[in-house]
Design a protein around this motif. Sequence first.
Motif, PDB file in Angstrom:
ATOM      1  N   CYS A   1       2.373   6.615  -1.243  1.00  0.00           N
ATOM      2  CA  CYS A   1       1.230   5.727  -1.323  1.00  0.00           C
ATOM      3  C   CYS A   1       1.022   5.223  -2.745  1.00  0.00           C
ATOM      4  N   ARG A   2       0.414   4.080  -2.842  1.00  0.00           N
ATOM      5  CA  ARG A   2       0.140   3.473  -4.142  1.00  0.00           C
ATOM      6  C   ARG A   2      -1.067   4.116  -4.808  1.00  0.00           C
ATOM      7  N   GLN A   3      -1.939   4.717  -4.029  1.00  0.00           N
ATOM      8  CA  GLN A   3      -3.169   5.280  -4.582  1.00  0.00           C
ATOM      9  C   GLN A   3      -2.850   6.306  -5.576  1.00  0.00           C
TER      10      GLN A   3
ATOM     11  N   GLU B   1       0.840  -1.197   0.000  1.00  0.00           N
ATOM     12  CA  GLU B   1       0.000   0.000   0.000  1.00  0.00           C
ATOM     13  C   GLU B   1       0.873   1.243   0.000  1.00  0.00           C
TER      14      GLU B   1
ATOM     15  N   HIS C   1      -2.750  -3.066   6.574  1.00  0.00           N
ATOM     16  CA  HIS C   1      -1.767  -2.243   5.861  1.00  0.00           C
ATOM     17  C   HIS C   1      -0.509  -3.038   5.535  1.00  0.00           C
TER      18      HIS C   1
END
Length: 130
Positions: A128-130, A73, A115
């Motif tokens: 973050c990967r988002q 994540e 997580h």
Amino acid sequence: MNFEFKALLTSSVLMNILLYIPLLLSSLFLSDYKVKSQVPDICRVYGAIYVETQNRNRADMMVYVDKDGAFPEMKVFVQENQFYADRPGMWYFTNDRYQADFVIFIEKEEGRTRHIISYTDLESEAGCRQ
């Protein structure tokens, strides 16, 4: 009513009022105090990090460290200086729990946490990967 009963009644009312004054005052002064979320958003975690080793209930969040780094994540870059840990994924590990911005507990099994993180050697990959 006789005098003794009135005195007893007023003293018990006075005692109740005196007992609740600290509670009322504390609610006034602590209204700006913000409690950390039980499960904070991993994408908002940066700064000084303390690793709890004894009790997972005393941590802000539990994380699993993915050794492969395939699907984390968040990718974490470990900073040597706390002042450079100023954005998500930039962590500075501290030995002082009270200096830390966040307290984490590192799980040994992936299924016991929400997580997943992995460490990176490149500062530009942190985040973050988002």
